[in-house]
Design a protein around this motif. Sequence first.
Motif, PDB file in Angstrom:
ATOM      1  N   ASP A  54      -2.047  -4.861   3.761  1.00 33.71           N
ATOM      2  CA  ASP A  54      -2.528  -3.485   3.556  1.00 33.71           C
ATOM      3  C   ASP A  54      -2.993  -2.818   4.856  1.00 33.71           C
ATOM      4  N   SER A  56      -4.090  -0.117   6.289  1.00 38.13           N
ATOM      5  CA  SER A  56      -4.566   1.151   5.739  1.00 38.13           C
ATOM      6  C   SER A  56      -4.902   2.194   6.794  1.00 38.13           C
ATOM      7  N   SER A  84      -0.174  -2.905  -3.223  1.00 38.29           N
ATOM      8  CA  SER A  84       0.470  -1.874  -4.046  1.00 38.29           C
ATOM      9  C   SER A  84       1.130  -0.885  -3.095  1.00 38.29           C
ATOM     10  N   HIS A  86       0.490   2.317  -3.007  1.00 35.30           N
ATOM     11  CA  HIS A  86      -0.359   3.498  -2.827  1.00 35.30           C
ATOM     12  C   HIS A  86      -0.377   3.895  -1.350  1.00 35.30           C
ATOM     13  N   ARG A  89      -2.662   2.394   1.363  1.00 38.42           N
ATOM     14  CA  ARG A  89      -2.485   1.013   1.821  1.00 38.42           C
ATOM     15  C   ARG A  89      -1.489   0.877   2.966  1.00 38.42           C
ATOM     16  N   GLU A 107       6.035  -3.821  -8.957  1.00 39.71           N
ATOM     17  CA  GLU A 107       5.517  -2.617  -8.311  1.00 39.71           C
ATOM     18  C   GLU A 107       6.660  -1.784  -7.724  1.00 39.71           C
ATOM     19  N   VAL A 111       7.416   1.912  -9.294  1.00 43.80           N
ATOM     20  CA  VAL A 111       7.211   3.073  -8.431  1.00 43.80           C
ATOM     21  C   VAL A 111       8.534   3.782  -8.163  1.00 43.80           C
ATOM     22  N   ALA A 164      -2.600  -0.717 -10.260  1.00 43.67           N
ATOM     23  CA  ALA A 164      -1.279  -0.126 -10.041  1.00 43.67           C
ATOM     24  C   ALA A 164      -0.333  -0.768 -11.046  1.00 43.67           C
ATOM     25  N   SER A 167       0.539  -4.229  -9.176  1.00 43.84           N
ATOM     26  CA  SER A 167      -0.234  -4.672  -8.016  1.00 43.84           C
ATOM     27  C   SER A 167      -0.333  -6.195  -7.973  1.00 43.84           C
ATOM     28  N   CYS A 201      -6.902   4.157 -12.691  1.00 44.63           N
ATOM     29  CA  CYS A 201      -5.982   3.024 -12.607  1.00 44.63           C
ATOM     30  C   CYS A 201      -4.877   3.211 -13.634  1.00 44.63           C
TER      31      CYS A 201
END
Length: 236
Positions: A54, A56, A84, A86, A89, A107, A111, A164, A167, A201
């Motif tokens: 991640d 980020s 995930s 997102h 991340r 995931e 997605v 997620a 996730s 979530c």
Amino acid sequence: ICNHICNHIMAASLKIISIGAMSAHPLWSEKGDVRAAHTTTSLVVSGEAVILVDPSLPPQILLPRLSERTGKGADSVTHVFLTSFHPLRRRGLAAFANATVWIGELEQKGVREQLREKLEQARAEQDAELARMLREELEILNACEVAPDKLAEGVDLFPLPGVAIGSNGLLLPTPATTILIAGDAVATAEHLEQGRVISPCFDIQQALESLKEAIEIADMIVPGRDNLINNPSRRF
């Protein structure tokens, strides 16, 4: 034989690169955007595998942190693992162009379906800018590889769906302790202590089940927005 097995089990090492934070911590009675949100970034090393989890922070912040904490640069990272997809991340993902990017299969599929639906809608509404952004997101997603069940010696994929759509965490078992990099399945120490899941979530009931599994399996947990913590349900 026992020493040989233990050496293999203990092959993976963990270092926290950056401790994440919530924009507003609901269990501190905060409201609004109190601070910039980002997720905890970790580095796992096992043999020749150097796995950044991640990324980020933006590259200009993350790379100095990586150097400060490990002495390593971007070229040292062989793999990036996303708990995930997102956007929070993966803000620093561009800095690791030579690394293989791993994501959970569920995931990625979930997605991808969401993005394709949004892209069709954007095209129907003739929203060219939104369509461009969605195509870029699909390109990033499709460039990811499905994470294997075992990422490296002593580094196992651990599904934690709910926050997620698909996730995942990483499980690092050793003879002495079991560490779980949980992503937002365990958001902070307070969420863990109070049995709460982060909001919003994807599926709250599934997220609660994943939180329960994390508590049951791990002695130590790396939360999605906090530092490494001992599992308060375990006695040391």
